[in-house]
Design an enzyme around this catalytic site. Structure first.
Site, PDB file in Angstrom:
ATOM      1  N   LYS A 206      70.949  36.585  83.457  1.00 38.60           N
ATOM      2  CA  LYS A 206      71.753  36.851  84.829  1.00 38.60           C
ATOM      3  C   LYS A 206      72.855  37.560  84.286  1.00 38.60           C
ATOM      4  O   LYS A 206      73.536  38.090  84.683  1.00 38.60           O
ATOM      5  CB  LYS A 206      71.450  35.571  85.692  1.00 38.60           C
ATOM      6  CG  LYS A 206      72.412  35.783  86.494  1.00 38.60           C
ATOM      7  CD  LYS A 206      72.525  34.491  87.443  1.00 38.60           C
ATOM      8  CE  LYS A 206      73.746  34.493  88.662  1.00 38.60           C
ATOM      9  NZ  LYS A 206      74.059  33.108  89.216  1.00 38.60           N
ATOM     10  N   GLU A 212      71.041  33.063  73.080  1.00 39.60           N
ATOM     11  CA  GLU A 212      69.861  33.259  72.098  1.00 39.60           C
ATOM     12  C   GLU A 212      68.870  34.936  73.177  1.00 39.60           C
ATOM     13  O   GLU A 212      67.689  35.513  71.939  1.00 39.60           O
ATOM     14  CB  GLU A 212      69.031  31.765  73.099  1.00 39.60           C
ATOM     15  CG  GLU A 212      68.839  30.906  72.556  1.00 39.60           C
ATOM     16  CD  GLU A 212      69.723  30.177  74.254  1.00 39.60           C
ATOM     17  OE1 GLU A 212      70.740  30.891  74.075  1.00 39.60           O
ATOM     18  OE2 GLU A 212      70.583  28.810  73.825  1.00 39.60           O
ATOM     19  N   GLY A 267      70.084  31.398  88.666  1.00 40.29           N
ATOM     20  CA  GLY A 267      69.243  31.254  87.842  1.00 40.29           C
ATOM     21  C   GLY A 267      68.298  30.563  88.183  1.00 40.29           C
ATOM     22  O   GLY A 267      66.560  31.663  87.444  1.00 40.29           O
ATOM     23  N   ARG A 268      68.213  28.787  88.909  1.00 38.53           N
ATOM     24  CA  ARG A 268      66.608  28.653  88.405  1.00 38.53           C
ATOM     25  C   ARG A 268      66.573  28.637  89.520  1.00 38.53           C
ATOM     26  O   ARG A 268      65.115  28.102  90.028  1.00 38.53           O
ATOM     27  CB  ARG A 268      67.118  27.229  88.263  1.00 38.53           C
ATOM     28  CG  ARG A 268      68.611  26.637  89.425  1.00 38.53           C
ATOM     29  CD  ARG A 268      68.544  25.072  88.550  1.00 38.53           C
ATOM     30  NE  ARG A 268      69.731  24.681  89.415  1.00 38.53           N
ATOM     31  CZ  ARG A 268      70.566  24.999  89.062  1.00 38.53           C
ATOM     32  NH1 ARG A 268      71.497  25.397  88.009  1.00 38.53           N
ATOM     33  NH2 ARG A 268      72.043  24.624  89.373  1.00 38.53           N
ATOM     34  N   GLU A 353      68.290  20.291  86.478  1.00 34.14           N
ATOM     35  CA  GLU A 353      69.933  21.338  86.056  1.00 34.14           C
ATOM     36  C   GLU A 353      70.640  21.253  87.674  1.00 34.14           C
ATOM     37  O   GLU A 353      72.106  21.297  87.548  1.00 34.14           O
ATOM     38  CB  GLU A 353      68.948  22.550  85.340  1.00 34.14           C
ATOM     39  CG  GLU A 353      70.842  23.519  85.106  1.00 34.14           C
ATOM     40  CD  GLU A 353      70.212  24.125  84.756  1.00 34.14           C
ATOM     41  OE1 GLU A 353      70.404  24.486  82.945  1.00 34.14           O
ATOM     42  OE2 GLU A 353      70.075  26.357  85.057  1.00 34.14           O
ATOM     43  N   HIS A 384      44.966  10.118  79.938  1.00 39.68           N
ATOM     44  CA  HIS A 384      43.808   9.437  78.567  1.00 39.68           C
ATOM     45  C   HIS A 384      45.699   9.923  77.519  1.00 39.68           C
ATOM     46  O   HIS A 384      45.529   9.350  76.565  1.00 39.68           O
ATOM     47  CB  HIS A 384      43.623  10.447  77.790  1.00 39.68           C
ATOM     48  CG  HIS A 384      42.205  10.552  78.082  1.00 39.68           C
ATOM     49  ND1 HIS A 384      41.590   9.484  78.469  1.00 39.68           N
ATOM     50  CD2 HIS A 384      41.413  11.223  79.800  1.00 39.68           C
ATOM     51  CE1 HIS A 384      40.103  10.211  78.654  1.00 39.68           C
ATOM     52  NE2 HIS A 384      40.500  10.765  79.617  1.00 39.68           N
ATOM     53  N   LYS A 512      76.977  25.367  74.222  1.00 35.53           N
ATOM     54  CA  LYS A 512      76.870  26.014  73.866  1.00 35.53           C
ATOM     55  C   LYS A 512      78.247  26.716  73.138  1.00 35.53           C
ATOM     56  O   LYS A 512      78.649  27.196  72.423  1.00 35.53           O
ATOM     57  CB  LYS A 512      76.953  26.524  74.992  1.00 35.53           C
ATOM     58  CG  LYS A 512      75.607  27.023  75.520  1.00 35.53           C
ATOM     59  CD  LYS A 512      75.576  28.316  76.425  1.00 35.53           C
ATOM     60  CE  LYS A 512      75.007  27.755  78.098  1.00 35.53           C
ATOM     61  NZ  LYS A 512      74.803  29.526  79.209  1.00 35.53           N
TER      62      LYS A 512
HETATM   63  O1  F6P Z   1      71.033  26.713  80.588  1.00 35.66           O
HETATM   64  C1  F6P Z   1      72.322  26.878  81.067  1.00 35.66           C
HETATM   65  C2  F6P Z   1      71.873  28.502  82.089  1.00 35.66           C
HETATM   66  O2  F6P Z   1      72.896  29.276  82.814  1.00 35.66           O
HETATM   67  C3  F6P Z   1      70.878  28.528  83.626  1.00 35.66           C
HETATM   68  O3  F6P Z   1      71.285  27.770  84.583  1.00 35.66           O
HETATM   69  C4  F6P Z   1      70.097  29.930  83.015  1.00 35.66           C
HETATM   70  O4  F6P Z   1      69.116  30.248  83.901  1.00 35.66           O
HETATM   71  C5  F6P Z   1      69.857  29.982  81.849  1.00 35.66           C
HETATM   72  O5  F6P Z   1      71.278  29.413  80.951  1.00 35.66           O
HETATM   73  C6  F6P Z   1      70.191  31.596  81.587  1.00 35.66           C
HETATM   74  O6  F6P Z   1      70.694  32.226  81.796  1.00 35.66           O
HETATM   75  P1  F6P Z   1      71.158  33.687  81.624  1.00 35.66           P
HETATM   76  O7  F6P Z   1      70.322  34.219  82.604  1.00 35.66           O
HETATM   77  O8  F6P Z   1      71.971  34.315  82.274  1.00 35.66           O
HETATM   78  O9  F6P Z   1      70.678  34.292  80.363  1.00 35.66           O
END
Ligand code: F6P
Length: 548
Positions: A206, A212, A267-268, A353, A384, A512
């Site tokens: 987003k 990452e 995002g979620r 979150e 189990h 972060k």
């Molecule tokens: O974990 C924090 C967060 O901002 C989430 O809310 C989001 O889904 C994720 O990082 C990834 O963010 P982006 O889609 O901006 O890479």
């Protein structure tokens, strides 16, 4: 709006809890032959049995009063009206617009956003059809065989979970992979055996600033360019999903290969948007629309059903009953369907979150518990592993059991056994076994009375452990859409009652930021800053180990 604990229904529930805390569900079932129809609700294809919960009609009435007093209906209407209910980020929260019914308008700042939504869906449809039919090809003209989604959090968990759940609907040529972790092992092991000439990368972010994802995307681009020896190949193997056009362009992905969404999509809550491109590629655009349609039906139920017969509201209220009155700290999600094995993980982000917050929207620190720890595992594996603790441990763990009546695999003998377990576990959790029952069963097995007495307590189950059972005919795109939307709305209702902002995620920021400061210190590019002794000790020790 007041804190939840200041509401009069909250006080009444506290008093009612004293009456209920020792009431055993065995007795509630024995007293009321209509308990099952009294505490069940149907919403579209989903059927919820919540009769195995520690509640009576009075409990439900008080819980519904709590929802009413907390303004759940008004807050729900504000969400659907596009109000800026994400107050800390000053944003609307309008994921239901992504699955709107034909002709329905959703306004943000007076503008109907459904036109943009439909436009992007059409752009996705053209691309999806071209890839699926083998017309969209790589740099050397070969059709796509492997799709690799590079994203994390909401840009990974939803599409990953849905693609796994809807595997029976997947395209026979396309394999979909998901790489989220910045640990190079994740990308490396995924790329092993993939042919760059038939691989399509989706960079899903987003913000398009997430470390990452950008690191993984850069390494994937390197892998591709190293193979071709030509940077021009990138345009034929990379697409982006984002709200940040500028950053996408800077990365080297052309705008025609970008699918957009908007800041009012959290995002979620984004799998319904362009973030769902991997899903659409895998199951096709028509079935992607079915997924949206299922969610849309749940939206309608949530908006129209009275609070006492409203599935997400009921599930939310039961969660609050256990979290805030019984002191349960967790919520188990137990799908009796292997294809839903990623659901608990997906719900961890959705719920934790969203509702892992300690400050109300008015800026006051709460003195009650908010979102629970969500965890779980597909049945019967969990039986189990950790069910022992749920049956006989010291923690109260409310459980959601989920199962389809029919499987896709056609091995019905397996499915019957699975369903027998799905029925047996909640029954055992509810009924339990008394000391007297344990003792007489042991004696009936031939044990001497003295030995039976010694073992009886070990074989006793307190029972009275609450559970919901969610069933449906078969896991289809429509059903799955409804199931996900059900949990989205459940989480929303809980946040509304706790009076917290379920739509920001500021708690993720601190770690972060610190990671960004520490990286140059670790590599030696910057001098060591003033950390606590533990962090400094670990950092220098790691540097030594890496140098040795
Ligand atoms: O974990 C924090 C967060 O901002 C989430 O809310 C989001 O889904 C994720 O990082 C990834 O963010 P982006 O889609 O901006 O890479």
């Amino acid at each position: 709006m007041a804190k939840a604990s200041a509401l009069s229904a909250w006080h009444q529930l506290s008093a009612h809890f004293e009456d209920m805390r020792h009431v055993h569900m065995r007795h509630l079932f024995a007293e009321d032959p209509d308990r099952f129809p009294r505490f069940t609700v149907q919403a579209g294809d989903l059927f919820l049995d919540y009769s195995k919960n520690r509640l009576t009609e009075s409990t439900r009435n008080l819980l519904v009063s709590l929802a009413r007093e907390a303004g759940v209906r008004e807050k729900r209407d504000a969400l659907f009206a596009g109000s800026r209910i994400n107050v800390t980020e000053d944003r609307a929260v309008l994921h239901p617009a992504l699955r709107h019914a034909p002709g329905e308008a959703y306004l943000v700042d007076g503008e109907d956003v459904t036109r943009d939504v439909d436009g992007e869906l059409e752009k996705m449809a053209v691309f999806v059809d071209a890839v699926r039919q083998g017309q969209w090809t790589g740099y050397t003209g070969k059709p796509v065989h492997n799709v690799v989604n590079l994203g994390i959090g909401g840009s990974d968990l939803g599409p990953r979970m849905v693609c796994q759940a809807l595997r029976p609907y997947g395209h026979e040529r396309l394999k979909v992979h998901f790489v989220s972790n910045v640990d190079g092992t994740h990308l490396q092991t995924t790329l092993e055996g993939l042919d760059p000439e038939t691989t399509l990368f989706i960079v899903a972010s987003k913000s398009f600033t997430t470390q990452e994802t950008l690191v993984n995307a850069a390494s994937a681009r390197r892998w591709l360019v190293d193979h071709y020896g030509d940077h021009a190949a990138v345009a034929h193997h990379f697409v982006a999903l984002s709200t940040n056009t500028e950053a996408v362009r800077e990365f080297g992905i052309a705008t025609q290969n970008m699918f957009a969404f908007w800041d009012w999509v959290g995002g979620r809550y984004s799998l319904w948007s362009a973030i769902g491109l991997s899903i659409a590629l895998f199951i096709g655009m028509e079935r992607f629309h079915d997924l949206l349609h299922g969610a849309q039906r749940m939206d309608r139920h949530f908006r129209q059903a009275p609070l006492a017969g409203n599935m997400p509201v009921i599930m939310a209220l039961l969660g609050i009953w256990y979290t805030d009155f019984f002191g349960a700290g967790t919520q188990a999600v137990l799908p009796y369907d292997q294809s839903l094995s990623l659901l608990p993980r997906y719900l961890q982000q959705l719920d934790m979150e969203s509702n892992g917050k300690r400050v109300t929207v008015d800026g006051e620190v709460v003195e009650y518990s908010t979102g629970p720890i969500v965890w779980g595992e597909a049945g019967t594996d969990g039986q189990h592993a950790f069910y022992q603790l749920i049956h006989q441990g010291t923690h109260l763990v409310p459980c959601d059991f989920i199962a389809p009546a029919r499987s896709h695999h056609g091995w019905d003998d397996h499915h019957q056994i699975l369903l027998a377990n799905f029925l047996a576990q909640p029954e055992a959790l509810m009924v339990g076994r008394t000391v007297a029952e344990a003792q007489s069963q042991l004696e009936a097995q031939g044990l001497a009375a003295e030995r039976a007495a010694e073992l009886a307590l070990h074989k006793t189950f307190p029972g009275n452990i609450p559970s919901n059972a969610l069933i449906f005919e078969q896991l289809t795109p429509v059903t799955l859409g409804a199931l996900i939307a059900l949990y989205e709305h459940k989480v929303f209702v809980q946040g509304a009652i706790w009076n917290i902002n379920s739509f920001d995620q500021m708690g993720v920021e601190l770690g972060k930021q610190l990671a960004k400061t520490i990286l140059p210190e670790l590599t030696g590019a910057a001098p060591l800053q003033d950390h606590d002794a533990s962090t400094t000790g670990l950092l220098t020790r790691l540097q030594r180990l890496r140098a040795s």
